[in-house]
Design an enzyme around this catalytic site. Structure first.
Site, PDB file in Angstrom:
ATOM      1  N   GLU A 176       0.820  -1.216   0.000  1.00  8.27           N
ATOM      2  CA  GLU A 176       0.000   0.000   0.000  1.00  8.27           C
ATOM      3  C   GLU A 176       0.858   1.272   0.000  1.00  8.27           C
ATOM      4  O   GLU A 176       0.819   2.069   0.943  1.00  8.27           O
ATOM      5  CB  GLU A 176      -0.948   0.001   1.201  1.00  8.27           C
ATOM      6  N   GLU A 217      -6.708  -7.729  -0.608  1.00  7.97           N
ATOM      7  CA  GLU A 217      -7.093  -7.704   0.806  1.00  7.97           C
ATOM      8  C   GLU A 217      -8.546  -7.312   0.935  1.00  7.97           C
ATOM      9  O   GLU A 217      -9.000  -6.362   0.288  1.00  7.97           O
ATOM     10  CB  GLU A 217      -6.292  -6.640   1.571  1.00  7.97           C
TER      11      GLU A 217
HETATM   12  C1  GAL Z   1      -4.353  -2.616   5.077  1.00  5.28           C
HETATM   13  C2  GAL Z   1      -2.959  -3.169   5.255  1.00  5.28           C
HETATM   14  C3  GAL Z   1      -2.942  -4.466   6.028  1.00  5.28           C
HETATM   15  C4  GAL Z   1      -3.842  -4.358   7.236  1.00  5.28           C
HETATM   16  C5  GAL Z   1      -5.227  -3.977   6.794  1.00  5.28           C
HETATM   17  C6  GAL Z   1      -6.214  -3.884   7.933  1.00  5.28           C
HETATM   18  O1  GAL Z   1      -4.285  -1.250   4.891  1.00  5.28           O
HETATM   19  O2  GAL Z   1      -2.344  -3.384   4.020  1.00  5.28           O
HETATM   20  O3  GAL Z   1      -1.627  -4.750   6.423  1.00  5.28           O
HETATM   21  O4  GAL Z   1      -3.328  -3.415   8.112  1.00  5.28           O
HETATM   22  O5  GAL Z   1      -5.184  -2.730   6.173  1.00  5.28           O
HETATM   23  O6  GAL Z   1      -7.508  -3.603   7.466  1.00  5.28           O
END
Ligand code: GAL
Length: 658
Positions: A142, A298
């Site tokens: 990110e 994710e």
């Molecule tokens: C994203 C990040 C992950 C985790 C996730 C939690 O921004 O890439 O590592 O922190 O959020 O929702």
């Protein structure tokens, strides 16, 4: 179709790992992202690397038939690094450093950070380039998240070099930024600083260039890592995870540098309209690299930890949101994270495997989703189903949100206003930069292109002349690429195309505490009645037909919505920002004029229908049962489908003859 998660085995004793692999198999996991935050574990001190544990877990996963998306681990430098090289810490506007103890605290332009990151990535890439478990590379994490803009000394030095490359001479910078204003003239690059804390407004040209520089510095970091991976002989595709439309990083510019686009998506389960955010993300990701499936890298299986209140997902919501991504071109559904953490600030964040174990709804839904994705037939990437494009431009985003404008505009929410209107009308759209090839589309919406380059203006003109229908909205074609007015007034490049002359922007005070009639401007025409906000421009229709006018208030009787036939196409201009009903009314007219139909007729607004080649996906995101007329074959079971009844969060995956 990939299924899996970020996997952080370093947070657990090794005895847990075999159980992890067994559970992954049970859930249908095919791939995990490994090592994203493992820098401190891989490299406990500057000259010491420990890969034994990583070898073991990669081996275990491989034996278990689970592929690895291997991360470069550079997103969170360990404490030893920032203690030894404090100059690699990012800084805020006051020059105050962001310390270690959280994550992503590095200055992207810092030679110390880049040197350490390059050394680490070299070791990782050389060791695992040929490993059969590794099918994808996950560069950093990110980029730009948390720390959107860095004002450190490292950034200062890099900004001067960046300006020199871009402008060659300091006089060219002075000209671009208009530094005769307020005695800002620079006599050398060494006098230029980041736009640090200052008594009053910064130079807008400098702010815009600092945004460009910020995105470019992060891109340089990405390129360095990618090139190291390639130089080590790795042939697997390389990605870095995006975050939807994220202002600090120009994804449209980056997309060509990634082999596969991947996205992180966390819609608020508590917001019944948040499924439109999921749709928007998916359409953007698909559009960034047409013809290549993307990955939902994710999402959360249930609640997150980082909102003030973190509501769980409703039963079925997880599958509905996952299918939504697949429908829009995703060939992988992954989560943050595999096993819920037992310590650290994300311990309340859900995982595929909850802390409460497998006798949980989350686990059941995770396992069921894995089965369903596995049963899907192979899907095409994208067959160009969208007839409508909405233009989204990062450089314009940065410029239009500079301070000292007639009215503050939140660009993304304005673009989303049009996107959501199209989504409610069940029209499939692509999201494109203004210089993209617009020829395949029937309708293009160009909301608020305040910064309009000559090239983009030419693209819009040719689109209309060739038969396209274009809708341009207020505060467009106001400045050039340096955020300076062009000679000859406003709208200079599109005046002939639109047939309107803009005299003034007519800002409407956006607060509730204002005099009646100054917050909204009523707009009326045939089949049109809505309240405009933010801007009610004073427009003269010199060579255009007026379809709706402002009613009452200071602009009473002036044109609000116009149209002009040009070449084989048609150009529309809207001189305000419509409310939700207004956006739908106007869009309906524009779509009807161009003969664009919804994906399916007669759908309720909380049901969406998306085409991906032969696959037609219909999802009910609403609270009421929905009956949908659709014919084909069930993509999961193969039976005939002749109409479906969808309960809340139910969906139908139908193969059609289309
Ligand atoms: C994203 C990040 C992950 C985790 C996730 C939690 O921004 O890439 O590592 O922190 O959020 O929702």
């Amino acid at each position: 179709m990939h299924y899996g998660a970020d996997y952080n085995p370093e947070q657990w004793p090794e005895e847990v790992w075999p159980e992890d692999v067994a559970r992954m198999q049970e859930a249908g996991v095919t791939m995990v992202s490994l090592g994203i935050f493992s820098w401190a574990r891989i490299q406990p001190s500057e000259h010491e690397f420990d890969f034994a544990w990583l070898d073991r877990i990669i081996g275990l996963l491989h034996e278990g038939g689970i592929a690895v998306d291997l991360a470069t681990a550079t997103a969170s430098p360990p404490p030893w690094a920032t203690v030894a090289y404090p100059e690699m810490l990012a800084a805020d506007e006051n020059g105050t450093p962001y310390w270690h103890g959280s994550r992503q605290h590095y200055a992207p332009s810092s030679p110390a950070y880049r040197g350490l990151a390059a050394a680490l990535v070299t070791k990782i890439a050389e060791r695992y380039a040929a490993h059969p478990a590794v099918v994808l590379w996950h560069v950093n994490n990110e980029y730009g998240c948390h720390l959107n803009i860095d004002y450190s000394d490292a950034a200062r030095d890099a900004f001067r070099r960046w300006l020199q490359r871009r402008y060659d001479t300091i006089d060219a910078v002075n000209k671009a930024w208009g530094t005769m204003f307020w005695s800002q003239r620079y006599s050398s690059f060494a006098e230029v600083f980041p736009p640090r804390h200052a008594p009053y407004s910064h130079n807008p040209g400098q702010l815009l260039d600092y945004r460009r520089f910020t995105s470019d510095m992060l891109l340089e970091c990405y390129r360095v890592e990618r090139d190291i991976i390639r130089a080590a002989g790795a042939g697997q595709p390389i990605t870095t995870n995006f975050m939807g439309a994220f202002k600090p990083v120009n994804y449209a510019q980056w997309a060509g540098e990634l082999d596969v686009i991947s996205d992180d998506l966390y819609p608020d389960p508590n917001d019944p309209e948040s499924f439109r955010e999921g749709a928007f993300h998916g359409d953007l990701m698909r559009s960034l690299k047409p013809g290549t499936p993307w990955l939902l890298m994710e999402q959360a299986s249930n609640a997150v930890n980082w909102r003030p209140t973190n509501a769980p997902k409703a039963p079925g919501q997880l599958a509905a949101q996952s299918v939504q991504a697949v429908a829009r071109g995703a060939d992988g559904i992954l989560f943050f994270q595999w096993r819920q953490s037992r310590a650290g600030s994300e311990k309340f964040h859900s995982g595929m495997l909850p802390h409460a174990g497998t006798a949980t709804r989350t686990w059941q839904e995770v396992v069921a989703l894995g089965r369903e994705l596995d049963a899907l037939p192979d899907l095409p990437a994208d067959d160009g189903s969208a007839r409508v494009a909405i233009l989204l431009d990062w450089e314009n985003w940065w410029a239009i949100e500079n301070p000292d404008h007639p009215v503050p505009l939140d660009y993304l929410s304005l673009v989303r206003g049009w996107y959501d209107a199209a989504h409610r009308l069940h029209v499939q759209v692509d999201l494109l930069p203004p210089t993209a090839d617009l020829a395949p589309y029937d309708v293009v919406l160009a909301p608020h292109l305040y910064l309009l380059t000559a090239q983009a203006a030419a693209t819009l003109r040719s689109f209309v002349e060739a038969g396209g229908h274009l809708l341009v909205t207020a505060f467009t074609d106001v400045v050039d690429e340096h955020d300076r007015f062009r000679p000859g007034g406003f709208g200079t490049q599109l005046r002939d195309l639109l047939g309107v002359v803009i005299e003034d922007f007519g800002a409407l005070v956006p607060t509730e505490s204002t005099a009646p009639g100054q917050q909204y401007a009523q707009v009326a025409g045939e089949g049109i009645a809505f309240a405009g906000s933010l801007l009610a421009e004073e427009v003269h229709a010199v060579d255009a037909e007026v379809l709706a006018r402002f009613e009452g208030g200071r602009g009473d009787g002036r044109p609000a919505f116009t149209t002009a036939a040009r070449g084989a196409g048609r150009a529309y201009y809207l001189a305000t920002v419509p409310d939700q009903a207004g956006a739908e009314q106007l869009l309906r007219q524009v779509l009807a004029g161009a003969g664009v139909d919804p994906v399916l007729p007669g759908l309720p607004p909380m049901v969406e229908a998306i085409r991906r080649g032969r696959l037609l996906t219909v999802i009910n995101h609403g609270a009421d049962e929905a009956r949908v007329v659709v014919r084909g074959r069930d993509a999961l079971g193969g039976g005939e489908v002749d109409g479906v009844t969808l309960q809340p969060f139910d969906y139908a995956l139908v193969l059609t003859d289309h």
